[in-house]
Enzyme design. Structure first.
Site, PDB file in Angstrom:
ATOM      1  CE  LYS A  74      42.962  38.883  42.140  1.00 59.42           C
ATOM      2  NZ  LYS A  74      41.920  39.299  43.086  1.00 59.42           N
ATOM      3  CD  GLN A 118      41.893  41.447  45.872  1.00 60.95           C
ATOM      4  OE1 GLN A 118      42.132  41.347  44.506  1.00 60.95           O
ATOM      5  NE2 GLN A 118      42.082  40.413  46.437  1.00 60.95           N
ATOM      6  CG  ASP A 143      36.849  37.330  41.201  1.00 60.46           C
ATOM      7  OD1 ASP A 143      37.517  36.556  40.680  1.00 60.46           O
ATOM      8  OD2 ASP A 143      36.980  38.005  42.067  1.00 60.46           O
TER       9      ASP A 143
END
Ligand SMILES: NC(=O)c1ccc[n+]([C@@H]2O[C@H](COP(=O)([O-])OP(=O)(O)OC[C@H]3O[C@@H](n4cnc5c(N)ncnc54)[C@H](OP(=O)(O)O)[C@@H]3O)[C@@H](O)[C@H]2O)c1
Length: 258
Positions: A74, A118, A143
């Site tokens: 990422k 994460q 996200d």
């Protein structure tokens, strides 16, 4: 994670002979197209507002190998398109309070525009993952895991929410085939918050008629056999058998979830 389209709905350049009925849509090529598009958008932003630099932060708890790999990918992808990306790692001893306080601090930081927590959190303590993901302010929740963004997606406000990356990527792969899902019958296997449920919402609001399957769905083979578009996010390799599919299907993608 993969999708299938019946031969009847595909443009002719994606359909092979009867002996070779599958065409694989390249995820690598699609990823390149998306990155090029995003780089152009970021360049444009920075031309319009010269001192602006979009900032992304990835917050990790623990040091799982798979998470480390995803995070480095990422960060690399972000840097490539002109986003300033940072990584904060909290130790496995971090408490829920410490994680929440870190998120609240990042929420207030004007140089950070996107925050990814994460998952999974690797911790020695009891941490409520839902509480943690929901603590990200919706405007930075790139996200798409907060209730606010998930709710908007479920109501069809696609232009006003962040969409979780895996289903978003699946939709992009579907788009690359040139086939519209509008009016098609889509079947999604899996209903998790991160993959299955947002995939169902995305297909629905792109005007497919959607059947959502899960571990209690009886006769999965029958549901699959009715699919013009099939997305599998069940986490079990080779769960769907070739003979369940409509004849002449094209398979695109292929990977972890398939
Ligand atoms: N999580 C991510 O960010 C991510 C990203 C990329 C790829 N993936 C991949 O996507 C796949 C799914 O991930 P996930 O996070 O959604 O997994 P998950 O939370 O374990 O959810 C799996 C889903 O599949 C359903 N399921 C399991 N066995 C089934 C069966 N025999 N028949 C029908 N449905 C069944 C479950 O039904 P119930 O709801 O009834 O339990 C559940 O909804 C995995 O392979 C994962 O590696 C995940």
């Amino acid at each position: 994670m993969w999708s299938l389209f019946a031969r009847s709905i595909l443009p002719s350049h994606l359909v092979r002979t009867r002996r070779s009925i599958a065409t694989i849509v390249s995820g690598t090529r699609t990823s390149r197209l998306v990155r090029d598009r995003l780089k152009t958008e970021v360049d444009q932003m920075r031309t319009e507002v010269p001192r602006f630099r979009p900032g992304l932060l990835v917050l990790q708890v623990g040091h799982r190998d798979d998470s480390n790999l995803y995070i480095s990918t990422k960060l690399k992808a972000a840097a490539e398109i002109g986003i300033e990306a940072k990584h904060i790692r909290l130790p496995t001893t971090a408490t829920q309070d410490q994680v929440l306080k870190t998120i609240w601090t990042i929420n207030q930081d004007p140089s950070i525009h996107g925050l990814i927590v994460q998952l999974p959190l690797q911790t020695e303590n009891c941490i409520d993952t839902q509480l943690v993901t929901n603590a990200v302010c919706p405007e930075k929740d790139v996200d798409g895991l907060t209730c606010m963004n998930a709710g908007k997606l479920s109501r069809g406000d696609l232009d006003d929410c962040f969409i979780p990356c895996t289903p978003n990527g699946c939709m992009e792969l579907i788009r690359q085939t040139g086939v519209s899902v509008e009016g098609k019958h889509a079947v999604v296997i899996g209903r998790s918050k991160i993959v299955g449920a947002p995939m169902r919402d995305l297909l629905l609001w792109n005007h497919a008629t959607v059947t959502s399957c899960h571990s209690k769905t009886p006769d999965l083979a029958l549901q699959v056999s009715r699919a013009d578009v099939l997305v599998v996010g069940a986490g079990r390799a080779e769960m769907v058998r070739g003979e369940w599919l409509k004849e002449g299907a094209v398979r695109e993608g292929g990977g972890v979830g398939g």
